[in-house]
Each structure stands twice: as C-alpha cells, then as structure tokens.
Design a protein around this motif. Structure first.
Motif, PDB file in Angstrom:
ATOM      1  N   PHE A 243       1.964   3.733  14.444  1.00  0.00           N
ATOM      2  CA  PHE A 243       0.832   4.558  14.853  1.00  0.00           C
ATOM      3  C   PHE A 243       0.520   4.269  16.318  1.00  0.00           C
ATOM      4  O   PHE A 243       0.297   3.111  16.693  1.00  0.00           O
ATOM      5  N   ASP A 244       0.556   5.310  17.131  1.00  0.00           N
ATOM      6  CA  ASP A 244       0.285   5.151  18.570  1.00  0.00           C
ATOM      7  C   ASP A 244       1.143   4.052  19.184  1.00  0.00           C
ATOM      8  O   ASP A 244       0.672   3.241  20.002  1.00  0.00           O
ATOM      9  N   GLY A 245       2.395   3.998  18.747  1.00  0.00           N
ATOM     10  CA  GLY A 245       3.330   3.028  19.297  1.00  0.00           C
ATOM     11  C   GLY A 245       3.210   1.631  18.732  1.00  0.00           C
ATOM     12  O   GLY A 245       3.933   0.725  19.158  1.00  0.00           O
TER      13      GLY A 245
ATOM     14  N   VAL B 146       0.849  -1.193   0.000  1.00  0.00           N
ATOM     15  CA  VAL B 146       0.000   0.000   0.000  1.00  0.00           C
ATOM     16  C   VAL B 146       0.882   1.238   0.000  1.00  0.00           C
ATOM     17  O   VAL B 146       2.051   1.185   0.379  1.00  0.00           O
ATOM     18  N   ASN B 147       0.307   2.375  -0.411  1.00  0.00           N
ATOM     19  CA  ASN B 147       1.038   3.634  -0.303  1.00  0.00           C
ATOM     20  C   ASN B 147       0.711   4.299   1.034  1.00  0.00           C
ATOM     21  O   ASN B 147      -0.075   3.789   1.836  1.00  0.00           O
ATOM     22  N   GLY B 148       1.324   5.456   1.280  1.00  0.00           N
ATOM     23  CA  GLY B 148       1.163   6.113   2.574  1.00  0.00           C
ATOM     24  C   GLY B 148      -0.270   6.490   2.886  1.00  0.00           C
ATOM     25  O   GLY B 148      -0.739   6.318   4.018  1.00  0.00           O
ATOM     26  N   ALA B 149      -0.985   7.016   1.894  1.00  0.00           N
ATOM     27  CA  ALA B 149      -2.376   7.412   2.125  1.00  0.00           C
ATOM     28  C   ALA B 149      -3.246   6.193   2.424  1.00  0.00           C
ATOM     29  O   ALA B 149      -4.120   6.232   3.298  1.00  0.00           O
ATOM     30  N   GLN B 150      -3.006   5.108   1.710  1.00  0.00           N
ATOM     31  CA  GLN B 150      -3.794   3.888   1.938  1.00  0.00           C
ATOM     32  C   GLN B 150      -3.480   3.266   3.289  1.00  0.00           C
ATOM     33  O   GLN B 150      -4.371   2.725   3.948  1.00  0.00           O
ATOM     34  N   LEU B 151      -2.214   3.358   3.712  1.00  0.00           N
ATOM     35  CA  LEU B 151      -1.856   2.853   5.038  1.00  0.00           C
ATOM     36  C   LEU B 151      -2.666   3.562   6.111  1.00  0.00           C
ATOM     37  O   LEU B 151      -3.255   2.922   6.992  1.00  0.00           O
ATOM     38  N   LYS B 152      -2.700   4.873   6.053  1.00  0.00           N
ATOM     39  CA  LYS B 152      -3.452   5.623   7.056  1.00  0.00           C
ATOM     40  C   LYS B 152      -4.936   5.292   6.991  1.00  0.00           C
ATOM     41  O   LYS B 152      -5.600   5.140   8.022  1.00  0.00           O
ATOM     42  N   GLN B 153      -5.460   5.149   5.787  1.00  0.00           N
ATOM     43  CA  GLN B 153      -6.869   4.814   5.623  1.00  0.00           C
ATOM     44  C   GLN B 153      -7.182   3.461   6.253  1.00  0.00           C
ATOM     45  O   GLN B 153      -8.197   3.294   6.951  1.00  0.00           O
ATOM     46  N   LEU B 154      -6.309   2.487   6.050  1.00  0.00           N
ATOM     47  CA  LEU B 154      -6.524   1.148   6.598  1.00  0.00           C
ATOM     48  C   LEU B 154      -6.393   1.130   8.115  1.00  0.00           C
ATOM     49  O   LEU B 154      -7.130   0.425   8.805  1.00  0.00           O
ATOM     50  N   VAL B 155      -5.444   1.921   8.632  1.00  0.00           N
ATOM     51  CA  VAL B 155      -5.299   2.013  10.088  1.00  0.00           C
ATOM     52  C   VAL B 155      -6.546   2.644  10.694  1.00  0.00           C
ATOM     53  O   VAL B 155      -7.099   2.143  11.683  1.00  0.00           O
ATOM     54  N   ASP B 156      -6.999   3.741  10.100  1.00  0.00           N
ATOM     55  CA  ASP B 156      -8.187   4.432  10.624  1.00  0.00           C
ATOM     56  C   ASP B 156      -9.429   3.547  10.576  1.00  0.00           C
ATOM     57  O   ASP B 156     -10.301   3.623  11.442  1.00  0.00           O
TER      58      ASP B 156
END
Length: 568
Positions: free
Chosen positions: A174-176, A129-139
């Motif tokens: 993310f958050d440790g 995944v790219n950076g934006a998709q990583l954040k989306q998946l984490v969220d």
C-alpha cells in the motif's frame, strides 16, 4: 510498467525454472537481533549501518502472541498441541521465540471472530487476515509497515519465496509499503480444473477416452445407463458435483464453465477492453443451460445441492461417479479412496474439453485472500520475518527435514505438521510442485534418485512402491508420475492454443467489495444452483441486473480505477 500479460507469463515461468536468489542474505555476523532498532526507527547512522545476524537468537527470549484457526480434522500425537509441537520447539530453541495463542477458533469461525477483535482493537502481535481485513487494518493504522524488516531480516529462501510472486506482493503493498506477508502466488496451478475419468469403466464399456464434448456426454450417459460397476442397479452418475459448485477443488462445475469459455468467479477482459466480472458474462448463461440439461438427463446427481465435498468423496469411494472435474491434488483425495476401496478402480487424468469451436479457457486460481500481519504495537516486528525464515529453511533449505516438519510418522500413524496446519507463518516453495514433478520424472527415467531432496524422494519412493503393487500410493503416481495431473498441466503450458485465465483484478479488496461482495457471491451461487436444478434460464438475466444494482456496478467502477492506477 510491464503489461499484465508479461507479468503473468513471468509468474508462470517462475514455477518452471528454479530462479536465482532475488536478494542477497545478510547472514554474516553474530550481533543479537533482539537489540536491533525497530522497523522505521531513525537511530544514528552507525546503528543503521550495523551488520545484522538474521539468525540470531533472542536473549532474553521474547513471547509473541498470536491467534489461529483449527481444521476439525487436525490431530496431534500424545502430548502435543498448537503451543507444543516440533515447530514451536524450533522457534524457542533456535530463535528464542515463545509462541502464545490468545485464542484458537474453528476454521469456519475464525474470520468472524477476528472481525470482533479488530473492532475492539484487541489484536495480537501477529495474525492471519483476509483481504478485506488487511485493508481495514491498514486504513485504521493498526499494523506495522514491514518494508524495512523484510529488507533487513529476510533470508535468501524467504526473499525468493516472496519475489517469485510479484502480483501477490503487490496485493500486500500500500503506497509503496509492504504491509503484510503475501500469500503463495505460485500455487495458482492448483486451481486449474482438470478432468478425471474412471479408466476401468471406460475399458469395461469398450469406450475411448473422450476428445470432444459430444464424446464426453456419450461417456457420461454410458456411466449412468450401462451399469459400469456391475451391480445390476442404476445407481451411478456421470459427473460429480457439490453444493459449492466451484472454488472448492473437488467435483466442480468449473470444468463445464471453462468448456464454454466462462470464468464464473474471476475478473475478465471484456470485448471493449475494460475489466468486468466473469460471473455475469453471457458464456456463463450457456454453461448453466448445459448443466441444467445434464441434470435433467441424470448425468449429475439431483441431490448435489445438499452434498459437500466430503459426501461426494464418499460417492467416489462407493463406485457411484465416473467423471470428476477438480484440482491437481484430487488423486490424493478423494480419488485415492476410490482406488483403495475398489480393487479394479483406476482414474485417468485428462485436459479439459471445449464445448465450443474455441479452445478450453481454464480458470487460473490467482486470488489473494490470506495475509500475515504484525500489530503496530509489537516491539519486535522482525520476529515475523524470522519465523518465516526458519519455516522456509526447515521445509525447503539444504538441511530440510520433512519427516519432522512436514509430516511426522509415529508408529503406524501420521501426524500432520504440514505448514497449513501447525506453522505460524508459511512461505512458498521456491521450486514449486511443478519443479518437484520435473525432478521426480527425471529420476524415474534415469532410475537415479540421488539428485532429489527429501520431499521429492518421498514422492519418488511412493511411485516406486505403487509399481511394486502398493495401491495405497496410487494418488502420488497420478499427481507426480509420468501420467499425472502435472503431466497434463505440462501439456497445457506447452499448448499455445489453450489458455489459463488469471483474474485481471489482483489488488486488495476495494471498499465496496469488502462491504458487499460476500453477499453478491452468495446470491450468485444460490441462483446458479436453482437454475441447474430446473429454474428458468431467465433467472440468470435477473441475477445480472440484481448483481449490478446491489453493488456490482460500483465494484466494477472501483476495479476500473484500480486498473488505471496500475497502468501509470
């Protein structure tokens, strides 16, 4: 917290020194990894204390689903494909993992297709995944926390690979919690824009290698107007340039921007100490004016705006361009084509040249935008770590076999089994290419290749072959030899006045970045191209105002909030 400067210095130093292992391997016993508790489980203390064999083969075997992209140039030997090759055979034979691809998309369509899959919730066990998709998946809480499985299952080589890139690892945390396998931080030097000049043209025209910007322009003018190729036609250009302008590694404008102290696509420290976007700084304006002037003088091909790196590569091979700003690997391509096709062709690699009274300010490519993640539904999240372990061992371990797992030669053809092409998950070379260069140089000096590993011995053999008259290996000489891209980088490292500027923002994409940065980047490239082709420089001022209004100011604010968190 350590200062950013200290952390970046540490990052560079890890490329120069083969550091000791960051973590001790737990490879001690023969328990079956397939029967281990999943990450994050709270089984009994006895289970938690159970010794793990990180190399244990799954019995029965497991199937891991994945997706991937495919470069159009990728070729397999007869009978091979993405699910049947040297890597997948090793996964099955040694780990008991059968790799099955849900889909494979062309490289330029991969992330778009992945966005659709994420939106539908239909994701495989593991994926890039790219950076934006990583954040989306984490969220969205769709991917697994890898912290425990990384700590338990990562081999010594894997941990060394990950820990040598503290900023990359931070971008995946993310958050440790480690939510992804981060990209290779150690490859930043590959983005430093070096200068390559046709040495045979310099000699033919009785010119010295330039040391000042004025001398460089004089050389480029001679390359345009003094028929360096000797064909009696005015069909040559001073400097190569592609429609991408920068970040593609070949025929870049980056060297010109850096000459003016500009960093057109990274985040920089501004005069007031805050972080700002490099593409809107006044130094960029000056560099664009110079590029426009160079185009007007004919030093740059006026048709650059419609040429990709492949087309410009053909111009190099066809004796049309004499100066190239590009990555350290450019001697391997496209410059090797120039040397192979033209019996007299030779290129010398040099450091950048400043156009101001200050030293060159190189851009260090430290952009993290490629991660490996695991679906939260996957029964065995540790399988990703085990796949990474075997990849590291096959490429960089004591029994590495690059002829099988790097590039396989069958008859007179080479089939790429290089990590980016076939491997499901890749890691960093623990010693790095800079370390390989130092060892190869030492072996050439001593004429003793016994200390070299198989990869290094390959470079050594090609350099020796060139010394014996084989011009097809010239590119390796100019990357790893005594007068090479790495020798120039070595000088840059040692020169206290020169500076490699890393982006001051290295986190995962902020909310507004994910939403608007691609549009802003497209606008930036379009405006910069128009200015180089002749639009008034005031278009840059309008671009800056538009960039701020259309999301740039909000992104800058989010970057400031991120920076404040890092300083706590």
């Amino acid at each position: 917290m350590k200062s950013m400067k200290h952390v970046l210095l540490l990052t560079v130093m890890t490329m120069v020194v083969f550091t000791s292992a960051c973590g001790k391997s737990n490879d001690t016993s023969g328990s079956d990894a397939a029967n281990e508790p999943a990450a994050g489980s709270n089984n009994s203390a006895n289970a938690a204390e159970e010794t793990i064999d990180i190399n244990a083969k799954y019995d029965p075997a497991i199937t891991v689903t994945a997706i991937r992209d495919q470069d159009p140039s990728m070729a397999f030997k007869e009978g091979d494909d993405f699910e049947n090759n040297n890597w997948t055979k090793a996964y099955a034979d040694e780990l008991g993992i059968t790799l099955k691809y849900d889909w494979i998309a062309p490289s330029d369509q991969y992330y778009e297709k992945l966005n659709v899959a994420i939106a539908s919730g239909d994701i495989p066990d593991i994926m890039k995944v790219n950076g934006a998709q990583l954040k989306q998946l984490v969220d969205a809480d769709l991917i697994a926390d890898l912290t425990d499985v990384y700590n338990k299952y990562a081999s010594e080589l894997t941990k060394k690979s990950i820990e040598m890139g503290p900023l990359a690892k931070a971008s995946a945390t993310f958050d440790g919690k480690l939510m992804a396998i981060p990209p290779d931080e150690g490859s930043f030097e590959g983005g430093v824009s070096l200068m390559y000049i046709r040495a045979d043209w310099l000699k033919k025209l009785n010119l010295e290698a330039p040391k000042t910007w004025a001398e460089l322009e004089k050389v480029m003018d001679a390359f345009v107007n003094q028929d360096p190729d000797g064909n009696g036609k005015k069909d040559t250009f001073g400097m190569g340039l592609t429609k991408d302008l920068y970040k593609n590694g070949v025929a870049e404008a980056t060297g010109v921007f850096n000459a003016f102290g500009a960093q057109p696509y990274t985040w920089v420290t501004q005069a007031d100490g805050t972080i700002g976007y490099g593409g809107i700084q006044p130094e960029v304006r000056e560099a664009l004016l110079k590029l426009q002037e160079m185009k007007n003088k004919g030093l740059i091909d006026r048709e650059f705006g419609v040429k990709d790196s492949g087309k410009v590569g053909e111009d190099y091979a066809n004796n049309r361009i004499g100066v190239n700003f590009g990555a350290l690997w450019n001697p391997l391509w496209p410059l090797q084509d120039s040397v192979t096709k033209n019996a007299d062709a030779d290129w010398v690699v040099l450091p950048g040249i400043s156009a101001t009274d200050k030293p060159v300010q190189y851009t260090g490519a430290l952009e993290f935008n490629e991660y490996m993640v695991v679906s939260k539904k996957m029964e065995h999240p540790e399988a990703l770590i085990k796949l990474l372990n075997i990849s590291q061992e096959k490429l960089y371990g004591g029994k590495a076999d690059p002829k099988v797992f790097h590039t396989e030669i069958v008859g007179d053809k080479e089939y790429a089994h290089f990590k980016e092409n076939v491997m499901m998950v890749k890691g960093s070379d623990p010693i790095g290419n800079y370390g390989h260069y130092k060892k190869v140089i030492s072996a050439l000096d001593s004429k003793d290749a016994t200390p070299l590993n198989p990869e290094e011995k390959g470079y050594y053999d090609k350099i020796v072959a060139f010394q014996g008259g084989d011009r097809t290996t010239w590119g390796t000489v100019r990357v790893f030899g005594t007068e090479s891209a790495y020798s120039v980088l070595d000088g840059i490292y040692q020169n206290k006045e020169q500076n490699i500027n890393f982006t001051k923002f290295y986190g995962s994409k902020t909310k507004t970045m994910a939403e608007k940065m691609a549009t802003l980047d497209k606008m930036q490239k379009e405006v910069f191209t128009k200015i180089i082709l002749g639009s008034p420089i005031e278009e840059f001022d309008k671009f800056v105002a538009d960039w701020k209004k259309l999301g740039g100011d909000q992104i800058t604010q989010e970057v400031a909030e991120w920076a404040a968190q890092q300083s706590k």
